[in-house]
Design a protein around this motif. Sequence first.
Motif, PDB file in Angstrom:
ATOM      1  N   LYS A 133      -2.221 -35.057 -16.730  1.00  0.00           N
ATOM      2  CA  LYS A 133      -2.551 -35.744 -15.474  1.00  0.00           C
ATOM      3  C   LYS A 133      -1.314 -36.386 -14.835  1.00  0.00           C
ATOM      4  O   LYS A 133      -1.031 -36.191 -13.669  1.00  0.00           O
ATOM      5  CB  LYS A 133      -3.606 -36.805 -15.799  1.00  0.00           C
ATOM      6  CG  LYS A 133      -4.056 -37.671 -14.667  1.00  0.00           C
ATOM      7  CD  LYS A 133      -5.221 -38.522 -15.151  1.00  0.00           C
ATOM      8  CE  LYS A 133      -5.767 -39.454 -14.106  1.00  0.00           C
ATOM      9  NZ  LYS A 133      -4.956 -40.640 -13.874  1.00  0.00           N
ATOM     10  N   SER A 134      -0.539 -37.124 -15.655  1.00  0.00           N
ATOM     11  CA  SER A 134       0.581 -37.870 -15.054  1.00  0.00           C
ATOM     12  C   SER A 134       1.672 -36.922 -14.563  1.00  0.00           C
ATOM     13  O   SER A 134       2.313 -37.173 -13.540  1.00  0.00           O
ATOM     14  CB  SER A 134       1.148 -38.898 -16.037  1.00  0.00           C
ATOM     15  OG  SER A 134       1.623 -38.244 -17.174  1.00  0.00           O
ATOM     16  N   ILE A 157       3.027 -33.532  -7.670  1.00  0.00           N
ATOM     17  CA  ILE A 157       2.534 -33.607  -6.283  1.00  0.00           C
ATOM     18  C   ILE A 157       3.479 -34.501  -5.481  1.00  0.00           C
ATOM     19  O   ILE A 157       3.890 -34.160  -4.374  1.00  0.00           O
ATOM     20  CB  ILE A 157       1.077 -34.128  -6.222  1.00  0.00           C
ATOM     21  CG1 ILE A 157       0.125 -33.121  -6.877  1.00  0.00           C
ATOM     22  CG2 ILE A 157       0.651 -34.403  -4.777  1.00  0.00           C
ATOM     23  CD1 ILE A 157      -1.323 -33.564  -7.005  1.00  0.00           C
ATOM     24  N   ASP A 158       3.870 -35.632  -6.093  1.00  0.00           N
ATOM     25  CA  ASP A 158       4.774 -36.580  -5.413  1.00  0.00           C
ATOM     26  C   ASP A 158       6.097 -35.924  -5.054  1.00  0.00           C
ATOM     27  O   ASP A 158       6.613 -36.111  -3.958  1.00  0.00           O
ATOM     28  CB  ASP A 158       5.058 -37.784  -6.324  1.00  0.00           C
ATOM     29  CG  ASP A 158       3.962 -38.825  -6.202  1.00  0.00           C
ATOM     30  OD1 ASP A 158       3.107 -38.661  -5.310  1.00  0.00           O
ATOM     31  OD2 ASP A 158       3.955 -39.782  -7.003  1.00  0.00           O
ATOM     32  N   ASP A 199      -2.265 -31.706   3.350  1.00  0.00           N
ATOM     33  CA  ASP A 199      -2.336 -31.697   1.879  1.00  0.00           C
ATOM     34  C   ASP A 199      -3.283 -30.614   1.354  1.00  0.00           C
ATOM     35  O   ASP A 199      -4.093 -30.849   0.451  1.00  0.00           O
ATOM     36  CB  ASP A 199      -2.790 -33.071   1.343  1.00  0.00           C
ATOM     37  CG  ASP A 199      -1.713 -34.117   1.544  1.00  0.00           C
ATOM     38  OD1 ASP A 199      -0.539 -33.744   1.697  1.00  0.00           O
ATOM     39  OD2 ASP A 199      -2.061 -35.315   1.559  1.00  0.00           O
ATOM     40  N   ILE A 207      -7.958 -32.686 -12.177  1.00  0.00           N
ATOM     41  CA  ILE A 207      -7.846 -34.028 -12.763  1.00  0.00           C
ATOM     42  C   ILE A 207      -9.156 -34.799 -12.587  1.00  0.00           C
ATOM     43  O   ILE A 207      -9.664 -35.422 -13.523  1.00  0.00           O
ATOM     44  CB  ILE A 207      -6.687 -34.817 -12.088  1.00  0.00           C
ATOM     45  CG1 ILE A 207      -5.356 -34.125 -12.372  1.00  0.00           C
ATOM     46  CG2 ILE A 207      -6.682 -36.273 -12.520  1.00  0.00           C
ATOM     47  CD1 ILE A 207      -4.921 -34.146 -13.796  1.00  0.00           C
ATOM     48  N   ASP A 208      -9.701 -34.712 -11.363  1.00  0.00           N
ATOM     49  CA  ASP A 208     -10.948 -35.423 -11.097  1.00  0.00           C
ATOM     50  C   ASP A 208     -12.041 -34.931 -12.052  1.00  0.00           C
ATOM     51  O   ASP A 208     -12.819 -35.727 -12.584  1.00  0.00           O
ATOM     52  CB  ASP A 208     -11.353 -35.190  -9.635  1.00  0.00           C
ATOM     53  CG  ASP A 208     -12.690 -35.827  -9.317  1.00  0.00           C
ATOM     54  OD1 ASP A 208     -12.817 -37.050  -9.529  1.00  0.00           O
ATOM     55  OD2 ASP A 208     -13.629 -35.113  -8.896  1.00  0.00           O
ATOM     56  N   LYS A 261      -5.668 -31.669  -7.953  1.00  0.00           N
ATOM     57  CA  LYS A 261      -6.437 -32.917  -7.858  1.00  0.00           C
ATOM     58  C   LYS A 261      -7.874 -32.719  -8.350  1.00  0.00           C
ATOM     59  O   LYS A 261      -8.443 -33.572  -9.029  1.00  0.00           O
ATOM     60  CB  LYS A 261      -6.458 -33.426  -6.416  1.00  0.00           C
ATOM     61  CG  LYS A 261      -5.134 -34.039  -5.963  1.00  0.00           C
ATOM     62  CD  LYS A 261      -5.301 -34.633  -4.583  1.00  0.00           C
ATOM     63  CE  LYS A 261      -4.055 -35.371  -4.136  1.00  0.00           C
ATOM     64  NZ  LYS A 261      -4.119 -35.730  -2.704  1.00  0.00           N
ATOM     65  N   ILE A 269       1.143 -33.879 -13.433  1.00  0.00           N
ATOM     66  CA  ILE A 269       0.599 -33.308 -12.184  1.00  0.00           C
ATOM     67  C   ILE A 269       0.856 -34.273 -11.021  1.00  0.00           C
ATOM     68  O   ILE A 269       1.305 -33.860  -9.954  1.00  0.00           O
ATOM     69  CB  ILE A 269      -0.930 -33.088 -12.315  1.00  0.00           C
ATOM     70  CG1 ILE A 269      -1.215 -31.948 -13.273  1.00  0.00           C
ATOM     71  CG2 ILE A 269      -1.588 -32.885 -10.969  1.00  0.00           C
ATOM     72  CD1 ILE A 269      -1.708 -30.682 -12.657  1.00  0.00           C
ATOM     73  N   GLU A 270       0.558 -35.555 -11.256  1.00  0.00           N
ATOM     74  CA  GLU A 270       0.727 -36.530 -10.171  1.00  0.00           C
ATOM     75  C   GLU A 270       2.196 -36.595  -9.734  1.00  0.00           C
ATOM     76  O   GLU A 270       2.503 -36.640  -8.541  1.00  0.00           O
ATOM     77  CB  GLU A 270       0.212 -37.903 -10.622  1.00  0.00           C
ATOM     78  CG  GLU A 270      -1.313 -37.923 -10.614  1.00  0.00           C
ATOM     79  CD  GLU A 270      -1.943 -39.058 -11.426  1.00  0.00           C
ATOM     80  OE1 GLU A 270      -3.163 -39.199 -11.338  1.00  0.00           O
ATOM     81  OE2 GLU A 270      -1.220 -39.770 -12.160  1.00  0.00           O
ATOM     82  N   GLU A 271       3.078 -36.531 -10.711  1.00  0.00           N
ATOM     83  CA  GLU A 271       4.519 -36.536 -10.413  1.00  0.00           C
ATOM     84  C   GLU A 271       4.895 -35.277  -9.621  1.00  0.00           C
ATOM     85  O   GLU A 271       5.666 -35.349  -8.663  1.00  0.00           O
ATOM     86  CB  GLU A 271       5.252 -36.529 -11.760  1.00  0.00           C
ATOM     87  CG  GLU A 271       6.619 -37.168 -11.758  1.00  0.00           C
ATOM     88  CD  GLU A 271       7.208 -37.047 -13.166  1.00  0.00           C
ATOM     89  OE1 GLU A 271       6.589 -37.588 -14.116  1.00  0.00           O
ATOM     90  OE2 GLU A 271       8.250 -36.388 -13.309  1.00  0.00           O
TER      91      GLU A 271
END
Length: 271
Positions: free
Chosen positions: A200-201, A207-208, A60, A224-225, A221, A203-205
Amino acid sequence: MKYLVIKCGGSVLENLPKSFYEDVISLHQSREWIPIIVHGGGPLINQLLKSLDVETRFVDGLRVTSKEVLDVVEMVLSGMVNKQVVRKIIEAGGNAIGVSGVDGSLLQAAPAQNAKQLGFVGDVIGVNDEVIDGVIQQGYIPVISPIGIDGNGQRYNINGDVAASAVAKALGANLCFISDIPGILVEKDGVKTKMDVVSKSIIEEMIDNQTIYGGMIPKAKAAIDGLVHNIREVAIINGFEKNSLIDYTQGKKIGTKIVLEEEIAGWATIH
Ligand SMILES: Nc1ncnc2c1ncn2[C@@H]1O[C@H](COP(=O)(O)OP(=O)(O)O)[C@@H](O)[C@H]1O
Ligand SMILES: CC(=O)N[C@@H](CCC(=O)OP(=O)(O)O)C(=O)O
């Protein structure tokens, strides 16, 4: 005066034009911004490991780090790259002090979440901002290499994006990732397009579904953090684009801005 943490990725470091460093120096001379550089150096680490016949791999976007790899990582980041950035700033007419995250326990580290798989990779659990402020007070631009240390003197390999985000959090700074792409790219009808702003959401999608992969994972990441921990603003911009850093500080629409959900609606109207 606002702190600006500028993370220079290894993807661009070798080829950043002199004008980039001149821009950093002019920010430093302005009364508006206080620039702090955190650098990476992944490609140079790869090169040295290859010449030493040491295998390397990533999970990752993070380098699996044995003791042998850690020695090389520290040699390259705190030795070659850190001093190269300081030299470039001096060559461009400014002055800088290079410090490793080990110096003065600047980057206080603990084993990363996935330490079983990653070896000596660290997360930053504290930042000694007195070291950074000391350098700034003396009139120099701080240049930080991402090696962390714990209370027992154990070193850790910290991803440059993670280190930059930790420093920006500690200072309440703006955070700007300088990389080799115009921003976060997404494929639309077979054409890669830059996203001006991303939440944020999303980005998470991304990455998934692997639209974000490799070195962009720690960057996204870390962004976002940082945002959930009070970083004012995070942007990813292209270091090869002329004036990109100055354009960013002047609020021009450049690169990709990463924002929290609640800010995205307002963003389109403000910019
Ligand atoms: N969605 C994406 N948009 C842009 N770049 C991406 C994306 N997903 C992965 N990447 C990769 O991330 C790289 C930037 O990360 P990295 O190589 O670690 O850069 P740096 O050394 O500047 O930190 C890009 O060159 C690109 O190959
Ligand atoms: C844990 C980890 O992955 N550390 C990175 C540190 C350097 C870095 O982050 O370099 P870039 O900014 O060029 O990617 C590495 O070993 O490559």
